[in-house]
Design an enzyme around this catalytic site. Structure first.
Site, short mmCIF file in Angstrom:
data_model
loop_
_atom_site.label_atom_id
_atom_site.label_comp_id
_atom_site.label_asym_id
_atom_site.label_seq_id
_atom_site.Cartn_x
_atom_site.Cartn_y
_atom_site.Cartn_z
N ILE A 455 0.81 -1.21 0.00
CA ILE A 455 0.00 0.00 0.00
C ILE A 455 0.84 1.26 0.00
O ILE A 455 0.30 2.36 -0.01
CB ILE A 455 -0.95 0.03 1.21
N GLY A 456 2.17 1.13 0.00
CA GLY A 456 3.01 2.32 -0.01
C GLY A 456 4.46 1.97 -0.27
O GLY A 456 4.88 0.82 -0.13
N PHE A 457 5.21 2.98 -0.69
CA PHE A 457 6.63 2.82 -1.00
C PHE A 457 7.41 3.94 -0.32
O PHE A 457 6.90 5.06 -0.14
CB PHE A 457 6.88 2.86 -2.51
N TRP A 460 13.71 3.32 0.86
CA TRP A 460 14.38 2.01 0.88
C TRP A 460 13.42 0.85 1.08
O TRP A 460 13.82 -0.29 0.89
CB TRP A 460 15.43 1.98 2.00
N GLY A 461 12.23 1.08 1.50
CA GLY A 461 11.35 -0.03 1.83
C GLY A 461 9.95 0.15 1.29
O GLY A 461 9.66 1.05 0.50
N ILE A 462 9.08 -0.75 1.73
CA ILE A 462 7.69 -0.77 1.31
C ILE A 462 6.81 -0.87 2.55
O ILE A 462 7.28 -1.16 3.64
CB ILE A 462 7.40 -1.95 0.36
N ILE A 463 5.53 -0.61 2.34
CA ILE A 463 4.54 -0.75 3.40
C ILE A 463 3.50 -1.75 2.92
O ILE A 463 2.92 -1.60 1.85
CB ILE A 463 3.87 0.59 3.72
N LYS A 478 6.01 -1.91 8.08
CA LYS A 478 7.02 -1.23 7.29
C LYS A 478 8.21 -2.16 7.12
O LYS A 478 8.81 -2.59 8.10
CB LYS A 478 7.44 0.08 7.97
N ASP A 580 12.51 15.73 9.91
CA ASP A 580 11.78 15.67 8.63
C ASP A 580 10.31 16.02 8.87
O ASP A 580 9.40 15.30 8.47
CB ASP A 580 11.90 14.28 8.02
#
Length: 928
Positions: A455-457, A460-463, A478, A580
């Site tokens: 469902i997300g990017f 460095w990773g994905i969700i 995550k 951030d």
């Protein structure tokens, strides 16, 4: 000599009326020049044609006539000769009046009509050839040639016009017609030699075939032999019918059934099939499967029972495994068959979830039902199902399907529902084929949850969405892969080390985490409902086209910003800077009224600890704190801030991660106090389409926790613990190149520090960027020269005007000074000011497509202040300029370049709280 007529007189007779109508259409008839000659001409012509002249009709006195032709000798001449001579007086007619045979008509009284003479040539626009005396004219030959030319003309037209074949629906034969015009003029075509006899008129149902067109294929006849095909039963219907098998009369299902089942039939042409007869028989459980499926079974030389046995051997989550693993499993159990065809069949029939009811299991245990449906002649005769099928029905109950067609069921088999995935409790890896599956693939089990779709990017990773195996509660994981990249691994460890210590009601909790030393890091967290603050600002649009009033926009901005301030104060009290802060990293949960909206801070990939005496700490801590033991001082800081800032009183025990807590915030939107916060499984769904703000790409990872889910999930209160208690989180300070999270939100001191590190100064390692002034470089040099005068017992530090901090240990005047990171609370405050401006105005304060130009705008603090003033001072005249003034001053104070003049979190909270109270007071007065 030539004579002609223009018009017949109207005398009431039918013939004269016909003549008058012909004249109105522009057609004239030939006649003599005077009324007197008309009567004489008509009398002589009647005699010439053999018409009897009444005896009582008086003779015309030719002495008084102006005619120059005397017709009596011509009659005598005709009577003396058998055939007309070449000197015969003829009457030539045009084709426009083919039925005219005479120049005058007889009236009802027996006399002739008086005719008027035509005008001389030139006065009339249209004439026909009148009565003419042509010497040596062979009229018979002329008429024959004229008829022949007419026939030739029709033959040419018939050959050039496409012949249309018309089917007579009554007789069932085809007849030729020359053209559509000929169809409408049927009687005329009968006189043509090329037409055929046809006495029937066309009907709208008659089909027309043009033989001269490029397609000469006759219409395809409808088949007379057809087989009856029935639609398959739904799962609910099949389960209902199968329940009748336990009755006393197993051979008659419909006798015990009080419902009348309508048969849906379709007549289709009979098609030959290569499937053996056993598959087409009523006893087969696949008797109404698609022809392609039966053909595949025949080509593979496998029976339905063998297919069911194969499916029983496969793991229950077979369709959720990777392609390579499914391939190995199929080859292992069916090595002699084509694995691609076998995988296609398994995809069609394996699932028994709510998304698909078209499975082998459904057909196997309802063989008698399918037989009853397919047999139209003996609908009351049923076969008793065997015991093994009954047992299978009990172990694998059918479910109701939402998809009726076979095509939709087949397509849904490729994307199974996540409900069925969450209920899978078996080990996803089975046999020798399990080694090829990646641990982060869909369907795998991690931290007690079954992984779902992506469902997300991030950078460095994905969700991935995930579901609790025991309860089915939906959350997100995550996944950050590093695979030997030590820098990425250190970055992830740093994030987890900080995230696991943050326990606040406005910070997204880390429920659990797991480290795979050679592959990835897994972080389990809650799922938030309604997107981010970025989505909210997009829905508001820019202030010039704002979809909500300015007053409401300012109140919502203050209300949500105060919640974010609470999280920042808590982090800074633990000597942690977020690094951030931006709209995308502030999750929004909408619950009922706007006063119940909640903001959660997330994404701590850029977070790091800063020193308590950091020059950029922006007075986060009390000035009277001693500089004694670091550990004791850090502990006392937390206690001091808990007393000083009662809004951050949520600090649960480290042994539990209870995300639910009661809060008593000072600031409210409409209600004065919040209700106890109990997140309800945080499912995200953003209803509106997003349009991105025009900003340059940043190096930080975007928000990954606001994607949509299916339904709200129940509250989760069980504690989690990290799976790696011995993980070393020391020496995990961020790399200098990673200090800038998102460039539009970066503070000027971060940009100057980044420019200084990129430079290659021999003495100070400081070279300013091309757009920096020479005074800044000189200031940096002078600052470094003062380092030698610092005390040798303490760590010296100095801050240049350019925002670069340099330090040097004692007694090392010959060493090059190192550059201390400027990342501190002041950077978060600058980013907070950018957020406030964007929420109010609807666009970023610093924005440019050219990155060097964007850096220059940030360094000098150049942005549009007029637009901000328009929004904040929306009703200045009515309220004497007090409303919105504090909000305007807060944004300007946060976006101040001078660190000494940049506002602190405490001052920001006080001003915004006063603005909120004033806004509520005005709102209450207006409401009353």
């Amino acid at each position: 000599m030539f004579t002609s007529q223009r018009q017949l007189r109207q005398n009431g007779s039918p013939m004269s009326s016909s003549r008058s109508s012909q004249h109105s259409s522009g057609t004239a008839s030939p006649i003599s020049d005077s009324p007197a000659s008309n009567r004489s001409y008509g009398r002589d012509l009647r005699g010439l044609m053999g018409i009897d002249i009444p005896a009582n009709e008086p003779a015309f006195n030719r002495a008084n006539s102006s005619d120059t032709i005397y017709f009596r000798p011509k009659k005598i001449y005709k009577m003396e000769h058998e055939h007309p001579s070449r000197s015969t007086l003829v009457q030539l007619q045009t084709r426009s009046q083919p039925d005219d045979v005479a120049s005058s008509q007889v009236n009802p009284e027996g006399g002739t009509d008086d005719l008027e003479l035509g005008d001389p040539c030139g006065n009339q626009s249209l004439y026909t050839i009148g009565a003419e005396y042509v010497p040596d004219l062979d009229f018979t030959k002329l008429v024959n040639e004229w008829q022949k030319s007419t026939e030739d003309l029709y033959e040419f037209r018939s050959s050039a016009t496409p012949q249309v074949q018309i089917k007579d629906s009554g007789k069932g034969n085809y007849e030729l017609w020359s053209s559509p015009d000929a169809i409408l003029t049927q009687n005329k075509l009968r006189r043509d030699s090329f037409s055929q006899e046809n006495s029937d008129s066309l009907s709208p149902e008659d089909s027309i075939l043009s033989r001269n067109l490029h397609s000469k294929v006759k219409p395809i006849p409808l088949p007379r032999n057809s087989q009856q095909i029935f639609t398959p039963l739904s799962n609910l219907e099949a389960e209902r019918r199968s329940s009748y098998t336990t009755s006393s009369n197993n051979n008659s299902i419909t006798q015990n059934n009080k419902f009348s089942f309508a048969k849906l039939k379709y007549s289709l042409p009979t098609q030959s099939s290569a499937v053996p007869a056993s598959f087409d028989s009523n006893a087969s459980s696949l008797n109404f499967l698609p022809t392609t499926t039966l053909s595949t079974l025949s080509e593979l030389q496998i029976s339905p029972n063998d297919m069911m046995d194969l499916i029983q051997k496969l793991p229950r989550n077979f369709l959720n495994l990777p392609y390579t693993q499914r391939k190995k499993v199929i080859i292992e159990h069916a090595p002699s068959h084509d694995y691609k065809a076998m995988m296609s069949l398994v995809k069609k029939f394996m699932l028994t979830s709510s998304r698909s009811n078209f499975s082998l299991a459904g057909f196997a245990n309802n063989a008698s039902v399918s037989q009853a449906t397919a047999n139209d002649d003996n609908i009351n005769s049923r076969n008793t199902p065997n015991n093994s099928n009954d047992t299978y029905v009990n172990t694998r109950p059918l479910q109701r399907s939402r998809h009726g067609s076979i095509a939709s069921q087949f397509l849904s088999s490729f994307s199974p529902s996540m409900t069925s995935i969450a209920k899978m409790n078996s080990n996803p890896l089975s046999g020798s084929a399990g080694g090829s599956a990646r641990p982060d693939d869909k369907g795998m089990e991690i931290l007690g949850h079954r992984l779902g779709k992506i469902i997300g990017f991030g950078a460095w990773g994905i969700i991935r969405e995930c579901f609790d195996i025991e309860t089915g509660v939906g959350r997100v994981i995550k996944i950050v892969k590093f695979k030997g990249h030590q820098n990425i691994k250190k970055h992830v460890l740093r994030e987890v080390a900080i995230w696991r210590t943050l326990k606040h009601n406005r910070i997204l909790p880390l429920l659990d985490w797991k480290l795979d030393d050679n592959y990835a890091m897994y972080c389990l967290t809650e799922r938030i409902n309604d997107g981010t603050l970025y989505d909210l600002v997009i829905s508001w649009d820019e202030f010039k086209r704002s979809k909500i009033p300015f007053a409401e926009r300012c109140r919502l901005t203050i209300f949500l910003s105060l919640q974010l301030l609470s999280a920042l104060k808590y982090m800074h009290s633990k000597t942690i800077v977020h690094g951030d802060i931006k709209l995308e990293n502030c999750l929004l949960q909408k619950e009922g009224k706007k006063s119940d909206w909640k903001v959660f801070l997330c994404d701590f990939g850029m977070s790091c600890h800063f020193d308590e005496k950091h020059v950029y700490r922006n007075d986060t801590f009390d000035e009277n704190l001693s500089s004694g033991n670091s550990h004791r001082k850090r502990k006392s800081i937390e206690q001091t801030n808990l007393i000083k800032y009662p809004t951050t009183n949520f600090l649960p025990d480290d042994r539990t991660n209870d995300f639910d807590a009661s809060e008593n915030l000072k600031y409210q939107f409409e209600n004065r106090k919040h209700q106890p916060f109990t997140p309800k499984g945080m499912v995200s769904s953003s209803s509106h389409s997003l349009k991105h703000l025009n900003q340059p790409s940043s190096s930080s990872s975007s928000n990954l926790f606001h994607k949509p889910a299916s339904q709200p999930q129940p509250q989760h209160r069980s504690p989690f613990h990290g799976r790696h208690k011995t993980t070393d989180f020391s020496n995990l300070e961020p790399e200098p190149s990673k200090y800038i999270g998102s460039l539009p939100y970066a503070s000027p001191e971060l940009l100057r520090y980044s420019d200084a590190r990129r430079s290659k100064s021999v003495e100070m390692h400081i070279y300013d960027s091309p757009d920096s002034s020479q005074s800044e470089i000189s200031a940096a040099s002078s600052s470094s020269s003062n380092l030698s005068s610092l005390s040798s017992s303490t760590k010296a530090s100095a801050v240049t005007n350019s925002g670069v901090t340099t330090s040097s240990p004692s007694g090392s005047s010959t060493d090059f000074p190192c550059i201390v990171s400027p990342l501190g609370p002041a950077s978060d405050i600058w980013a907070l000011g950018v957020m406030l401006y964007t929420m109010l105005v609807g666009k970023l304060p610093f924005n440019h497509e050219f990155e060097p130009r964007l850096r220059s705008l940030i360094k000098v603090g150049e942005f549009d202040r007029f637009s901000l003033a328009q929004v904040c001072k929306f009703d200045r005249k009515k309220n004497e300029g007090t409303i919105g003034q504090g909000l305007y001053d807060t944004v300007i104070g946060c976006l101040t370049i001078d660190l000494d003049k940049r506002w602190k979190l405490k001052r920001i909270e006080e001003v915004l709280q006063n603005e909120m109270n004033l806004s509520e007071a005005i709102h209450d007065n207006n409401g009353s």
